[in-house]
Write a protein that holds these residues in place. Structure first.
Motif, mmCIF file in Angstrom:
data_model
loop_
_atom_site.group_PDB
_atom_site.id
_atom_site.type_symbol
_atom_site.label_atom_id
_atom_site.label_comp_id
_atom_site.label_asym_id
_atom_site.label_seq_id
_atom_site.Cartn_x
_atom_site.Cartn_y
_atom_site.Cartn_z
ATOM 1 N N ASP A 31 1.064 -1.438 -0.205
ATOM 2 C CA ASP A 31 -0.076 0.162 0.387
ATOM 3 C C ASP A 31 0.462 1.273 -0.038
ATOM 4 O OD1 ASP A 31 -1.912 2.526 2.396
ATOM 5 O OD2 ASP A 31 -3.244 1.186 0.808
ATOM 6 N N ARG A 32 0.362 1.848 -0.480
ATOM 7 C CA ARG A 32 1.739 3.466 -0.629
ATOM 8 C C ARG A 32 1.297 3.566 0.881
ATOM 9 N NH1 ARG A 32 1.758 8.332 -0.137
ATOM 10 N NH2 ARG A 32 -0.685 8.145 0.201
ATOM 11 N N SER A 33 0.672 4.131 1.380
ATOM 12 C CA SER A 33 0.300 4.373 2.905
ATOM 13 C C SER A 33 1.600 3.836 3.537
ATOM 14 C CB SER A 33 -1.000 4.881 3.160
ATOM 15 O OG SER A 33 -0.920 3.426 3.876
ATOM 16 N N HIS A 34 1.449 3.284 3.376
ATOM 17 C CA HIS A 34 2.559 2.358 4.037
ATOM 18 C C HIS A 34 3.527 2.238 3.468
ATOM 19 C CE1 HIS A 34 3.704 -1.236 6.779
ATOM 20 N NE2 HIS A 34 4.989 -2.124 5.762
ATOM 21 N N LEU A 35 4.500 2.578 2.476
ATOM 22 C CA LEU A 35 5.685 2.714 1.921
ATOM 23 C C LEU A 35 5.974 4.213 2.042
ATOM 24 C CD1 LEU A 35 8.167 2.709 -0.056
ATOM 25 C CD2 LEU A 35 6.218 3.678 -1.516
ATOM 26 N N SER A 36 4.787 4.998 2.379
ATOM 27 C CA SER A 36 4.910 6.423 3.316
ATOM 28 C C SER A 36 5.503 6.678 4.079
ATOM 29 C CB SER A 36 3.327 6.952 2.666
ATOM 30 O OG SER A 36 3.749 8.942 3.630
#
Length: 75
Positions: A31-36
């Motif tokens: 997930d992009r938010s996890h990467l962030s």
């Protein structure tokens, strides 16, 4: 090695490859938010996620960790 160093290293490597968080997270199947949150040092990546991110950037896991070690020594 702390999560902030790993996060900054991932972000640096991502930007060197001209990848957005959206693209890298898609390639790594996270997930992009996890990467962030990983890049901000809020979350620590699991070994599995670290390996996925490295592979998505065309690196080995050991290369990514070596880059993090180098960044840590320059601190």
């Amino acid at each position: 090695m702390n999560s902030q160093i790993i996060g900054k290293t991932i972000q640096k490597c991502r930007k060197e490859r001209h990848l957005s968080q959206e693209v890298l997270s898609g390639l790594a199947d996270i997930d992009r938010s996890h990467l962030s949150k990983i890049e901000l040092g809020i979350r620590s990546p699991t070994v599995s996620v670290l390996y996925k991110l490295a592979c998505a950037m065309g690196m080995s896991g050991s290369q990514l960790l070596a880059a993090a070690e180098e960044m840590e020594t320059k601190k």
